[in-house]
Design a protein around this motif. Structure first.
Motif, PDB file in Angstrom:
ATOM      1  N   SER A 272       0.869  -1.187   0.000  1.00 37.17           N
ATOM      2  CA  SER A 272       0.000   0.000   0.000  1.00 37.17           C
ATOM      3  C   SER A 272       0.897   1.225   0.000  1.00 37.17           C
ATOM      4  O   SER A 272       1.655   1.451  -0.933  1.00 37.17           O
ATOM      5  CB  SER A 272      -0.897  -0.077   1.234  1.00 37.17           C
ATOM      6  OG  SER A 272      -2.046   0.682   1.057  1.00 37.17           O
ATOM      7  N   GLN A 273       0.871   2.032   1.017  1.00 40.13           N
ATOM      8  CA  GLN A 273       1.753   3.199   1.193  1.00 40.13           C
ATOM      9  C   GLN A 273       1.737   4.126  -0.022  1.00 40.13           C
ATOM     10  O   GLN A 273       0.714   4.226  -0.685  1.00 40.13           O
ATOM     11  CB  GLN A 273       3.179   2.724   1.550  1.00 40.13           C
ATOM     12  CG  GLN A 273       3.262   1.999   2.894  1.00 40.13           C
ATOM     13  CD  GLN A 273       2.729   0.570   2.847  1.00 40.13           C
ATOM     14  OE1 GLN A 273       3.084  -0.179   1.956  1.00 40.13           O
ATOM     15  NE2 GLN A 273       1.894   0.195   3.800  1.00 40.13           N
ATOM     16  N   VAL A 274       2.889   4.790  -0.301  1.00 40.75           N
ATOM     17  CA  VAL A 274       2.910   5.795  -1.369  1.00 40.75           C
ATOM     18  C   VAL A 274       2.438   5.172  -2.689  1.00 40.75           C
ATOM     19  O   VAL A 274       2.888   4.097  -3.067  1.00 40.75           O
ATOM     20  CB  VAL A 274       4.342   6.376  -1.521  1.00 40.75           C
ATOM     21  CG1 VAL A 274       4.461   7.200  -2.803  1.00 40.75           C
ATOM     22  CG2 VAL A 274       4.690   7.244  -0.308  1.00 40.75           C
ATOM     23  N   THR A 275       1.511   5.865  -3.359  1.00 41.08           N
ATOM     24  CA  THR A 275       0.982   5.357  -4.631  1.00 41.08           C
ATOM     25  C   THR A 275       1.796   5.898  -5.803  1.00 41.08           C
ATOM     26  O   THR A 275       2.383   6.975  -5.685  1.00 41.08           O
ATOM     27  CB  THR A 275      -0.488   5.775  -4.786  1.00 41.08           C
ATOM     28  OG1 THR A 275      -0.590   7.179  -4.583  1.00 41.08           O
ATOM     29  CG2 THR A 275      -1.364   5.059  -3.784  1.00 41.08           C
ATOM     30  N   PRO A 276       1.866   5.236  -6.958  1.00 42.51           N
ATOM     31  CA  PRO A 276       1.148   3.999  -7.247  1.00 42.51           C
ATOM     32  C   PRO A 276       1.669   2.824  -6.438  1.00 42.51           C
ATOM     33  O   PRO A 276       2.868   2.697  -6.199  1.00 42.51           O
ATOM     34  CB  PRO A 276       1.394   3.776  -8.744  1.00 42.51           C
ATOM     35  CG  PRO A 276       2.594   4.569  -9.086  1.00 42.51           C
ATOM     36  CD  PRO A 276       2.652   5.702  -8.119  1.00 42.51           C
ATOM     37  N   SER A 277       0.748   2.006  -6.013  1.00 42.49           N
ATOM     38  CA  SER A 277       1.052   0.777  -5.284  1.00 42.49           C
ATOM     39  C   SER A 277      -0.081  -0.184  -5.607  1.00 42.49           C
ATOM     40  O   SER A 277      -1.055   0.199  -6.250  1.00 42.49           O
ATOM     41  CB  SER A 277       1.114   1.058  -3.777  1.00 42.49           C
ATOM     42  OG  SER A 277      -0.172   1.442  -3.318  1.00 42.49           O
ATOM     43  N   GLU A 278       0.047  -1.398  -5.126  1.00 37.71           N
ATOM     44  CA  GLU A 278      -1.035  -2.363  -5.404  1.00 37.71           C
ATOM     45  C   GLU A 278      -2.373  -1.832  -4.884  1.00 37.71           C
ATOM     46  O   GLU A 278      -3.424  -2.101  -5.450  1.00 37.71           O
ATOM     47  CB  GLU A 278      -0.718  -3.707  -4.760  1.00 37.71           C
ATOM     48  CG  GLU A 278       0.394  -4.452  -5.483  1.00 37.71           C
ATOM     49  CD  GLU A 278       0.884  -5.655  -4.705  1.00 37.71           C
ATOM     50  OE1 GLU A 278       0.738  -6.763  -5.210  1.00 37.71           O
ATOM     51  OE2 GLU A 278       1.403  -5.476  -3.593  1.00 37.71           O
ATOM     52  N   SER A 279      -2.293  -1.034  -3.817  1.00 33.95           N
ATOM     53  CA  SER A 279      -3.504  -0.495  -3.212  1.00 33.95           C
ATOM     54  C   SER A 279      -4.263   0.413  -4.174  1.00 33.95           C
ATOM     55  O   SER A 279      -5.490   0.374  -4.253  1.00 33.95           O
ATOM     56  CB  SER A 279      -3.109   0.281  -1.954  1.00 33.95           C
ATOM     57  OG  SER A 279      -4.196   0.930  -1.406  1.00 33.95           O
ATOM     58  N   SER A 280      -3.543   1.250  -4.927  1.00 35.76           N
ATOM     59  CA  SER A 280      -4.250   2.144  -5.865  1.00 35.76           C
ATOM     60  C   SER A 280      -4.600   1.411  -7.155  1.00 35.76           C
ATOM     61  O   SER A 280      -5.640   1.660  -7.749  1.00 35.76           O
ATOM     62  CB  SER A 280      -3.409   3.389  -6.164  1.00 35.76           C
ATOM     63  OG  SER A 280      -2.147   3.048  -6.700  1.00 35.76           O
ATOM     64  N   VAL A 281      -3.737   0.483  -7.577  1.00 40.31           N
ATOM     65  CA  VAL A 281      -4.002  -0.246  -8.821  1.00 40.31           C
ATOM     66  C   VAL A 281      -5.322  -1.016  -8.711  1.00 40.31           C
ATOM     67  O   VAL A 281      -6.155  -0.993  -9.621  1.00 40.31           O
ATOM     68  CB  VAL A 281      -2.832  -1.203  -9.141  1.00 40.31           C
ATOM     69  CG1 VAL A 281      -3.192  -2.156 -10.264  1.00 40.31           C
ATOM     70  CG2 VAL A 281      -1.583  -0.401  -9.518  1.00 40.31           C
ATOM     71  N   ILE A 282      -5.541  -1.664  -7.572  1.00 42.30           N
ATOM     72  CA  ILE A 282      -6.742  -2.499  -7.411  1.00 42.30           C
ATOM     73  C   ILE A 282      -8.015  -1.640  -7.380  1.00 42.30           C
ATOM     74  O   ILE A 282      -9.087  -2.057  -7.806  1.00 42.30           O
ATOM     75  CB  ILE A 282      -6.611  -3.397  -6.144  1.00 42.30           C
ATOM     76  CG1 ILE A 282      -7.633  -4.536  -6.172  1.00 42.30           C
ATOM     77  CG2 ILE A 282      -6.737  -2.616  -4.879  1.00 42.30           C
ATOM     78  CD1 ILE A 282      -7.453  -5.540  -5.044  1.00 42.30           C
TER      79      ILE A 282
END
Ligand code: FMN
Length: 499
Positions: A272-282
């Protein structure tokens, strides 16, 4: 009249598409276990419709999801003393630290936290982080802000009842199921049914071992427990998707009642953390279509062509670009901006309307559009009283919204790059020369923006044909005296414009 080949085609269609014969349809329903046959006699006048009426009062479970009696996720069930021996319980799982140097503990991140509304029985699945606190205790953070976690709304109901909230945290399951966790469905819409819709078939669920919840039967690991609905415990710091470390907050505390798993499970974590990361991609793959559908289908905004949520650092929520077709009425542009800013409490702090020719992924092009296509005196509005949304709490408690219309509003001269055909020819040469591959980013060629004249096409053609002196002979005849430099020719000659 149908000939034999038409009949054959129709038959073929009934094989690949929906059945065109009602009894065929009934047979298919029966094959899939979706038809209930009743053998006893039912009076058609006094019993039949009332009997079916009960289907709408709970009735037979509809497809999606389907409950099975056993599941691979319960091949191993650990509970009681099995949870607290040395290296047992949560300590037996390879839970990583997400932000070494800042995070206070290893954290579960790729979760599906399942809770049930105690009033209507509908389950919710959300991706919420879980902090290791003890071998049988987790800190769980369900956001309480407007538009936050569905699980939090359930927790409030358990709190009123003075009961702990049952929770099952799924780690590892079919991506189509996991994908629904971070998505924004309506309150009371069961994510498991949506996952079934996406998968094209019901998700198999099984009753959890120690709590009254249903979990995906084919999950890798499920952590079951009870969340205290009165006492909260300090949780954090943890590196957040808004790009800062979330400091300690009082959050929920879950007492683990069981860990169930496959015999050889695969553990999953998400960055997650600073985006882009898997958190924003999903989230991006579902958030953008949700916003666009809202503007286009619910609000009926004319001229809306695309919507992009800015991802690097800002994590999708804060900055939204709306693309409009050339010539869209200004009133529609503003209705679109207002719609994007208000759909969700935590999304759309900065909404910028751009024209279709601007690539929203190109920040330089956005600045170019702001610089040349908007007049801050007329094209900017600030609306006060926006929720602070998802961000570091030490900064701001209430926020505001800025709406900017940076669409092209008047005809402009062409973009000053070689026309497309010249760039394409040059690219062929580039490739033939074996130079390193280029990765074109729009705009990579010039194009008309409404303000141009036929005479300029003639000049331009002559220029590339080496006949520039012919143009010079013509302009020599049009010389004027008594003007200051940079006087536009058309203000004197009143040339006709070409659109
Ligand atoms: C990797 C990841 C971690 C997340 N962590 C949390 C969290 O700790 N708490 C929270 O409330 N939302 C968190 N979210 C956002 C929620 O998953 C999202 O708001 C989702 O809509 C929640 O589902 P719900 O609306 O059914 O509650 C996270 C999202 C992702 C992708």
């Amino acid at each position: 009249m149908l000939d034999a080949s038409d009949t054959a085609k129709r038959h073929q269609r009934s094989v690949v598409g929906p059945p065109l014969d009602f009894q065929h349809h009934l047979r298919l329903l029966e094959e899939r276990g979706l038809l209930t046959r009743i053998d006893r006699a039912i009076d058609k006048d006094s019993e039949l419709h009332p009997l079916v009426r009960w289907q709408f009062q709970g009735g037979l479970a509809e497809e999606q999801p389907v409950v099975v009696s056993t599941g691979a996720c319960q091949e191993i069930v650990i509970k009681g003393s099995g949870l607290v021996g040395p290296g047992e319980g949560l300590a037996s799982l390879p839970i990583p630290v997400s932000t070494p140097g800042f995070d206070s503990a290893p954290y579960l991140t790729a979760t599906l936290c399942i809770t049930r509304d105690p009033e209507n029985g509908v389950q919710n699945m959300g991706t919420y982080r879980g902090a290791l606190k003890a071998q049988d205790r987790l800190g769980v953070r369900m956001s309480s802000r407007p538009g936050g976690a569905g699980g939090y709304l359930h927790w409030r109901k358990y709190q009123k009842r003075k009961e702990p909230m049952p929770c099952a945290i799924v780690i590892g399951c079919a991506p189509v199921v996991l994908f629904t966790g971070p998505q924004k469905l309506s309150v009371d819409q069961d994510e498991m049914a949506v996952a079934g819709g996406l998968a094209g078939g019901p998700i198999r669920i099984v009753k959890a071992a120690t709590v009254d919840l249903h979990v995906p039967a084919d999950a890798e690991i499920v952590i079951e427990g009870l969340i205290d609905s009165e006492w909260l415990e300090p949780e954090g710091p943890f590196g957040e998707s808004h790009g800062h470390v979330a400091l300690e907050d009082f959050n929920m505390s879950m007492k683990v009642t069981a860990i169930t798993r496959k015999r050889n499970p695969v553990f999953v974590s998400i960055i997650s953390q600073v985006t882009p990361s898997e958190s924003s991609v999903i989230k991006k793959v579902a958030f953008e279509p949700m916003f666009l559908a809202h503007l286009r289908d619910q609000l009926g905004i004319r001229g809306i062509k695309g919507l992009t949520m800015h991802e690097p650092f800002t994590n999708l929520r804060k900055v939204i670009f709306l693309q409009f077709a050339r010539g869209t009425a200004r009133t529609e542009v503003w209705r679109g901006l207002q719609g994007a800013a208000s759909l969700r409490a935590d999304c759309g702090k900065i909404c910028i309307a751009i024209s279709e020719d601007i690539d929203p992924a190109n920040t330089d092009a956005i600045f170019w559009s702001l610089a040349y296509r908007s007049n801050p005196g007329e094209d900017v509005q600030i609306l006060t009283h926006r929720s602070a949304g998802h961000g570091p709490k030490s900064v701001v408690r209430e926020d505001a919204t800025i709406l900017i219309d940076a669409t092209i509003k008047h005809d402009m001269p062409p973009l000053a790059l070689p026309r497309r055909e010249f760039m394409e020819r040059a690219r062929t040469i580039w490739n033939e020369l074996g130079l390193p591959a280029v990765s074109p980013q729009a705009p990579w060629h010039g194009y008309l923006l409404g303000d141009w004249e036929d005479r300029y096409d003639v000049y331009a053609r002559r220029a590339v044909e080496g006949r520039w002196a012919e143009s010079g002979e013509e302009t020599a005849k049009r010389r004027r005296e008594g003007l200051i430099p940079e006087t536009p020719v058309r203000s004197i000659e009143k040339l006709a414009k070409k659109s």
